[in-house]
Design a protein around this motif. Structure first.
Motif, PDB file in Angstrom:
ATOM      1  N   ALA A  27       0.677  -1.429   0.016  1.00 41.82           N
ATOM      2  CA  ALA A  27       0.216   0.117   0.058  1.00 41.82           C
ATOM      3  C   ALA A  27       0.769   1.346   0.156  1.00 41.82           C
ATOM      4  O   ALA A  27       0.508   2.129  -0.609  1.00 41.82           O
ATOM      5  N   LEU A  28       1.900   1.021   0.632  1.00 45.91           N
ATOM      6  CA  LEU A  28       2.983   2.345   0.870  1.00 45.91           C
ATOM      7  C   LEU A  28       3.728   2.618  -0.450  1.00 45.91           C
ATOM      8  O   LEU A  28       3.633   3.807  -1.210  1.00 45.91           O
ATOM      9  N   ASP A  29       3.747   1.473  -1.384  1.00 44.24           N
ATOM     10  CA  ASP A  29       4.638   1.657  -2.438  1.00 44.24           C
ATOM     11  C   ASP A  29       3.534   2.009  -3.514  1.00 44.24           C
ATOM     12  O   ASP A  29       3.916   3.047  -4.446  1.00 44.24           O
ATOM     13  N   ALA A  30       2.440   1.806  -3.552  1.00 44.13           N
ATOM     14  CA  ALA A  30       1.159   2.076  -4.305  1.00 44.13           C
ATOM     15  C   ALA A  30       1.062   3.696  -4.227  1.00 44.13           C
ATOM     16  O   ALA A  30       0.828   4.239  -5.076  1.00 44.13           O
ATOM     17  N   PHE A  31       1.241   4.081  -3.107  1.00 45.08           N
ATOM     18  CA  PHE A  31       0.932   5.583  -2.682  1.00 45.08           C
ATOM     19  C   PHE A  31       2.135   6.311  -3.316  1.00 45.08           C
ATOM     20  O   PHE A  31       1.823   7.447  -3.680  1.00 45.08           O
ATOM     21  N   GLU A  32       3.290   5.858  -3.241  1.00 50.05           N
ATOM     22  CA  GLU A  32       4.412   6.433  -3.703  1.00 50.05           C
ATOM     23  C   GLU A  32       4.336   6.704  -5.284  1.00 50.05           C
ATOM     24  O   GLU A  32       4.568   7.763  -5.734  1.00 50.05           O
ATOM     25  N   VAL A  33       3.930   5.578  -5.978  1.00 55.02           N
ATOM     26  CA  VAL A  33       3.559   5.565  -7.427  1.00 55.02           C
ATOM     27  C   VAL A  33       2.468   6.559  -7.722  1.00 55.02           C
ATOM     28  O   VAL A  33       2.766   7.448  -8.629  1.00 55.02           O
ATOM     29  N   ARG A  34       1.277   6.617  -7.089  1.00 52.46           N
ATOM     30  CA  ARG A  34       0.311   7.430  -7.329  1.00 52.46           C
ATOM     31  C   ARG A  34       0.802   8.896  -7.159  1.00 52.46           C
ATOM     32  O   ARG A  34       0.421   9.842  -8.002  1.00 52.46           O
ATOM     33  N   GLN A  35       1.617   9.236  -5.955  1.00 53.45           N
ATOM     34  CA  GLN A  35       1.760  10.507  -5.551  1.00 53.45           C
ATOM     35  C   GLN A  35       3.139  11.148  -6.216  1.00 53.45           C
ATOM     36  O   GLN A  35       3.420  12.387  -6.090  1.00 53.45           O
ATOM     37  N   GLY A  36       3.872  10.061  -6.876  1.00 56.22           N
ATOM     38  CA  GLY A  36       5.129  10.626  -7.458  1.00 56.22           C
ATOM     39  C   GLY A  36       6.339  11.305  -6.259  1.00 56.22           C
ATOM     40  O   GLY A  36       7.045  11.991  -6.539  1.00 56.22           O
ATOM     41  N   GLU A  91      -3.137  11.392   1.749  1.00 55.25           N
ATOM     42  CA  GLU A  91      -3.188  11.542   0.379  1.00 55.25           C
ATOM     43  C   GLU A  91      -4.375  12.670  -0.084  1.00 55.25           C
ATOM     44  O   GLU A  91      -3.675  13.635  -0.825  1.00 55.25           O
ATOM     45  N   PHE A  92      -5.256  12.449   0.731  1.00 54.56           N
ATOM     46  CA  PHE A  92      -6.553  13.496   0.098  1.00 54.56           C
ATOM     47  C   PHE A  92      -6.023  14.941   0.597  1.00 54.56           C
ATOM     48  O   PHE A  92      -6.012  15.850  -0.327  1.00 54.56           O
ATOM     49  N   GLN A  93      -5.300  15.021   1.816  1.00 54.63           N
ATOM     50  CA  GLN A  93      -5.128  16.323   2.021  1.00 54.63           C
ATOM     51  C   GLN A  93      -3.719  16.905   1.283  1.00 54.63           C
ATOM     52  O   GLN A  93      -3.669  18.096   0.652  1.00 54.63           O
ATOM     53  N   ARG A  94      -2.924  16.111   0.844  1.00 56.65           N
ATOM     54  CA  ARG A  94      -1.584  16.575  -0.054  1.00 56.65           C
ATOM     55  C   ARG A  94      -2.103  16.752  -1.346  1.00 56.65           C
ATOM     56  O   ARG A  94      -1.810  17.849  -1.974  1.00 56.65           O
ATOM     57  N   GLY A 110       2.270  20.717  -2.645  1.00 56.40           N
ATOM     58  CA  GLY A 110       2.122  19.149  -2.536  1.00 56.40           C
ATOM     59  C   GLY A 110       3.316  18.688  -1.833  1.00 56.40           C
ATOM     60  O   GLY A 110       3.437  17.337  -1.701  1.00 56.40           O
ATOM     61  N   ASP A 111       4.503  19.165  -1.414  1.00 56.24           N
ATOM     62  CA  ASP A 111       5.543  19.024  -1.127  1.00 56.24           C
ATOM     63  C   ASP A 111       5.443  18.700   0.467  1.00 56.24           C
ATOM     64  O   ASP A 111       6.406  18.367   0.940  1.00 56.24           O
ATOM     65  N   TRP A 112       4.403  19.038   1.080  1.00 57.20           N
ATOM     66  CA  TRP A 112       4.152  18.550   2.450  1.00 57.20           C
ATOM     67  C   TRP A 112       3.181  17.332   2.517  1.00 57.20           C
ATOM     68  O   TRP A 112       2.198  17.114   1.863  1.00 57.20           O
ATOM     69  N   LEU A 113       3.496  16.465   3.411  1.00 56.27           N
ATOM     70  CA  LEU A 113       2.925  15.464   3.862  1.00 56.27           C
ATOM     71  C   LEU A 113       2.412  15.241   5.263  1.00 56.27           C
ATOM     72  O   LEU A 113       3.039  15.311   5.996  1.00 56.27           O
TER      73      LEU A 113
END
Length: 216
Positions: free
Chosen positions: A28-37, A68-71, A104-107
């Motif tokens: 799930a974390l890997d997928a987040f990284e791919v979606r969000q770049g 992710e929604f907030q970013r 978008g540079d803030w998590l």
């Protein structure tokens, strides 16, 4: 470190511990990284493998989905180039945080329920460090670096808990089972209320040692 934090929360505020959701998978974390770049710092991955949100650090710990929604929302605001909102932002220390209302540079991983967050800053100002922990949000014109990285933030928070520099109290109101966890100032005071999120983390990084006690 996270096991020790888990044990403290379970012992001292079990109702908060019960809100902590099971951690997410590496997939799930890997997928987040791919979606969000983006590439998530190892400490943030570890935090979300541990738990996926709940009541923690005296605030709400965002789920990965809500992070992710907030970013995405911040990235969209940044794309609108609302530069008039940028003009009110102040960085503490100077130059550490870019003077932007949103990016978008803030998590974000913590929030107060009122539009304000504690976040990892992946693209800091000229005197900042990538991955630093900062305060930001709608009411946070003055923004503070709380720690140079998430690992340092977590270790300092745990050190305060384990050394007894924390006040845990039952709140009056309609719900008898509502509790508050508040770090104490160096002098031992943990007053009610706060003005900026940095007040909840006294003497963290650039945060002031004394809380501002005016209502938020």
């Amino acid at each position: 470190m996270l096991a020790r934090l888990d044990a403290w929360v379970a012992r001292e505020v079990p109702l908060h511990h019960a809100t902590l959701r099971p951690g997410v998978t590496d997939a799930a974390l890997d997928a987040f990284e791919v979606r969000q770049g983006v590439t998530l710092p190892p400490a943030l991955r570890a935090l979300y493998r541990w738990h996926d949100g709940g009541d923690l650090f005296g605030l709400k710990f965002l789920s990965l989905e809500h992070l992710e929604f907030q970013r995405v929302a911040w990235a969209e605001l940044a794309a609108d180039r609302m530069t008039d909102l940028d003009e009110v932002v102040v960085s503490h220390p100077p130059g550490a945080i870019r003077l932007l209302y949103a990016t978008g540079d803030w998590l974000p991983f913590l929030h107060d329920g009122g539009g304000n967050h504690v976040a990892l800053d992946l693209h800091p100002g000229p005197t900042g460090r990538p991955g630093q922990v900062i305060t930001t949000g709608r009411d946070e014109e003055h923004r503070f670096v709380l720690a140079p990285d998430l690992d340092t933030f977590l270790r300092e928070y745990l050190r305060r808990l384990e050394s007894g520099r924390v006040t845990v109290r039952r709140l009056s109101g309609f719900h008898d089972e509502t509790w508050e966890v508040r770090l104490q100032e160096p002098g031992g005071r943990a007053p009610d209320g706060y003005v900026v999120l940095a007040d909840l983390f006294p003497a963290f990084g650039a945060a002031p040692e004394r809380m501002d006690t005016r209502p938020h």
